[in-house]
Write an enzyme that holds these catalytic residues in place. Structure first.
Site, PDB file in Angstrom:
ATOM      1  CG  HIS A  74      -1.708  -1.206   1.419  1.00 22.48           C
ATOM      2  ND1 HIS A  74      -2.550  -1.679   0.442  1.00 22.48           N
ATOM      3  CD2 HIS A  74      -1.800  -2.092   2.449  1.00 22.48           C
ATOM      4  CE1 HIS A  74      -3.145  -2.790   0.877  1.00 22.48           C
ATOM      5  NE2 HIS A  74      -2.690  -3.065   2.092  1.00 22.48           N
ATOM      6  CG  HIS A  79      -5.954  -5.985   1.267  1.00 21.49           C
ATOM      7  ND1 HIS A  79      -6.702  -4.990   1.868  1.00 21.49           N
ATOM      8  CD2 HIS A  79      -4.809  -6.082   1.985  1.00 21.49           C
ATOM      9  CE1 HIS A  79      -6.041  -4.531   2.921  1.00 21.49           C
ATOM     10  NE2 HIS A  79      -4.904  -5.167   3.013  1.00 21.49           N
TER      11      HIS A  79
END
Lengths: 330, 330
Positions: B56, B216
């Site tokens: 991320h 995700h």
């Protein structure tokens, strides 16, 4: 090709409108939206004006602001801005100390900026043509080198110097001098599609990469087998260092630049590898920059820039900058 | 899958090492390299600790620094950090005023941060679980919302408040309160491949996009036909506004976030479209942020976050921040 856009004809204008609105504290449009400029100008300061085709964002509009550029002219995707855009910027930005045009070495850009300088001959104008790419195995003639990610370094240093009150001739001389001390090499993991023309630049298979790419989707110097980050870095850094020939005591600026589609985590991994290699050679990494600044649409890939900086240039690098893309307090 | 990496097992460690080296002025590793922390700590200030899986970036390590996080714990790609990483951060960062854990609402993260809080029970600890994603047409139960790009907003506001001397209970209350006033929706133009497992998350054809994605690589809520930026924005903003239900006088923060593989020029184009639409509805875009901050590896896509901010929160947003990814003077 999936892109967030409405129509190819308007994508540059819409994106610029968003940019200016998002950063209204820093920038505004110049006359007739022909360029993006700093909100506040300084009388007596040399005006730094750059520009080029769209598709390289955040360069150059993201570099407009205190301590860097005064104005940036954006053309269509991978297409030089027109001379009248550049002339409009010169007329509006010249505050009596003249204008320095910073131009990447591509035929269209060089031609249009030269034409603009002629058309605005009543202004004092100097031009720096940035030529930082490595020519591995090829010509070492300066005029053959393209201007790529090293342009950021040139614009940062010249911007800080202009802010500090340097005169036009001094800035121009620094720009020329920097050309011999900044080298960049790029690698692409895939080609890109130009939205206007739907032209695909080049296509790579799953185990190929393109070494020595520029930022306009043109093919590189060699198509080779994909490898680990350490192996890629070793090949690129070898070419850069043999061309740049740094001395052991040099203060190096190391800049890892994403070409548009590469996540920053991979850029940091590459940085880690390059830095370790430079240090193992006894070199001093005095300054670092890692991020996505000089792009080729959404190209997966990165470039490595190494610059040999003199002491006063380290100070210029550290000097405050307040732009959309580059911002620090100094 | 082509990535700049050496081995899947070491990519997170190598990338973090590069990150810390590139930003050594701001950050350093905590004990045993289990987390990344601010270089200088302030006695008496509540310590803000966050973290999550890698993939991320720049979140969360890029948010460590003055005015935002004190420490960030990074797990493997898309995998929560372990409880002992988090405990190590709590032990090292608590300066007597307690620790606030900021956790994205994913099962693994919530579980491991809760376990760490138990293991470090001798410290004063509060936890804010960020839940900002829109559930279009689905459950509106708060506990079902994932924590996505709105996490940046929560961490910036809490970071500024902690810097200003707010106590642990005050920070915790602000975090909870913000959960009801921040909404995010994501769209992906393609899936991604997780390097550890070589698992492909989902595959889209040339005319498809995935609406309502998280970060995700999990599939979104609907697979729909690809459309123009204006049409995409309209659908996303509709879902956000019907969920957020802003009042006409609200000060809105608008944050357009790239998911990793989308160039910033497209993000600015999307920003331009969202902003025009909000203004046509009579809403006030009081603050803006456009960039690639909360990513899902190299996913092509973006998210739109809208937050309804109170006056004092606008001041917290404007307060100085000095991190690798977010930096302004205030």
């Amino acid at each position: 090709m999936k892109k967030f856009m409405n129509r190819a004809e308007t994508l540059v204008a819409e994106s610029l409108a968003g940019f200016v609105a998002a950063h209204e504290r820093l920038v505004t449009f110049g006359a007739d939206r022909r360029f993006v400029r700093r909100r506040s100008l300084c009388p007596g300061k040399v005006a730094l004006i750059s520009g080029g085709g769209a598709g390289h964002e955040p360069m150059h509009v993201g570099f407009v602001g205190k301590g860097m550029l005064d104005a940036a002219c954006t053309g269509h995707v991978f297409t030089s801005p027109t001379p009248d855009q550049i002339v409009a910027a010169i007329r509006e930005m010249d505050r009596g100390a003249g204008c320095l045009l910073v131009v990447k070495n591509y035929d269209g850009d060089v031609m249009n900026f030269a034409m603009a300088a002629e058309l605005a001959a009543q202004h004092r104008i100097a031009t720096v043509i940035v030529r930082d790419d490595v020519n591995p195995g090829g010509s070492k003639r300066s005029q053959d080198r393209r201007g790529v990610a090293g342009t950021l370094v040139v614009e940062k240093l010249l911007g800080a110097a202009a802010e500090a009150g340097w005169r036009l001739e001094e800035l121009s001389a620094l720009g020329e001098d920097l050309n011999g001390r900044i080298r960049t090499m790029g690698v692409a993991l895939g080609g890109v599609t130009v939205p206007d023309t739907e032209r695909e630049t080049f296509v790579l298979s799953e185990d190929e990469m393109e070494m020595g790419v520029g930022i306009h989707g043109e093919p590189g110097r060699a198509r080779v087998t994909f490898a680990t980050a350490d192996e890629i870095v070793e090949a690129m850094l070898g070419a850069i260092l043999s061309d740049l020939a740094p001395d052991r005591g040099d203060n190096l600026l190391l800049f890892i630049n994403g070409l548009g589609g590469t996540p920053v985590s991979e850029l940091y991994l590459a940085y880690n590898s390059v830095r370790a290699r430079l240090q193992s050679l006894g070199a001093t990494v005095a300054r670092s920059l890692v991020g996505t600044y000089v792009t080729s649409l959404d190209m997966a890939g990165l470039s490595i820039t190494v610059a040999r900086l003199k002491e006063r240039e380290l100070s210029l690098w550290d000097a405050p900058v307040d732009t959309a893309a580059l911002r620090w307090k100094g």
